[in-house]
Design an enzyme around this catalytic site. Structure first.
Site, PDB file in Angstrom:
ATOM      1  CE1 TYR A  79      -1.965  -5.935 136.753  1.00 51.88           C
ATOM      2  CE2 TYR A  79       0.079  -4.848 137.362  1.00 51.88           C
ATOM      3  CZ  TYR A  79      -1.186  -4.799 136.811  1.00 51.88           C
ATOM      4  OH  TYR A  79      -1.658  -3.612 136.314  1.00 51.88           O
ATOM      5  CG  HIS A 103       1.756  -5.130 133.472  1.00 46.99           C
ATOM      6  ND1 HIS A 103       0.851  -6.033 133.997  1.00 46.99           N
ATOM      7  CD2 HIS A 103       1.037  -4.094 132.995  1.00 46.99           C
ATOM      8  CE1 HIS A 103      -0.365  -5.557 133.835  1.00 46.99           C
ATOM      9  NE2 HIS A 103      -0.282  -4.376 133.236  1.00 46.99           N
ATOM     10  CE1 TYR A 153      -1.263   2.898 133.323  1.00 44.52           C
ATOM     11  CE2 TYR A 153      -1.392   2.175 131.053  1.00 44.52           C
ATOM     12  CZ  TYR A 153      -1.880   2.154 132.346  1.00 44.52           C
ATOM     13  OH  TYR A 153      -2.963   1.379 132.651  1.00 44.52           O
ATOM     14  CD1 TRP A 195      -8.168  -5.026 129.488  1.00 47.46           C
ATOM     15  CD2 TRP A 195     -10.205  -4.924 128.595  1.00 47.46           C
ATOM     16  NE1 TRP A 195      -8.471  -3.711 129.316  1.00 47.46           N
ATOM     17  CE2 TRP A 195      -9.715  -3.608 128.777  1.00 47.46           C
ATOM     18  CE3 TRP A 195     -11.463  -5.104 128.049  1.00 47.46           C
ATOM     19  CZ2 TRP A 195     -10.461  -2.489 128.429  1.00 47.46           C
ATOM     20  CZ3 TRP A 195     -12.202  -3.987 127.708  1.00 47.46           C
ATOM     21  CH2 TRP A 195     -11.704  -2.699 127.902  1.00 47.46           C
TER      22      TRP A 195
END
Length: 104
Positions: free
Chosen positions: A18, A22, A41, A77
């Site tokens: 993950y 990112h 963010y 996604w």
């Protein structure tokens, strides 16, 4: 200032992947987020529960609610679906969080 917080959940053993994905965020996705008015963010991981906690700020007049219609968002996604809990259509399962305290 408009701010949102929500949580998501990783699949076991996927924390490093993950983070890797990112760290290599696609430039066209980053541009779509900025264009939608998203800034500042952050996503944090609770390693015990695999819960991801996200908080972001939205500029006045933001269009963040339109992001699910963008092809780049749907491709992201799909790219992430194998490592986290998702809804049909591969949208990450998200649980909104109620603001309780803010200190500036």
């Amino acid at each position: 200032m408009n701010q949102r917080g929500f949580k998501m959940r990783l699949k076991p053993g996927m924390a490093e992947e993950y983070k890797r994905r990112h760290d290599a965020l696609w430039p066209d996705l980053a541009e779509a987020l900025k264009a939608a008015g998203i800034h500042d963010y952050s996503i944090f991981l609770d390693e015990e529960t695999l819960i991801l906690f996200a908080v972001l700020k939205l500029r006045e007049g933001h269009t963040a609610d339109d992001l699910p219609q963008l092809p780049v968002m749907r491709r992201w996604w799909d790219h992430m679906a194998d490592i986290m809990e998702v809804e049909p259509g591969n949208r990450p399962r998200q649980w909104p969080l109620q603001p309780m305290f803010y200190f500036a």
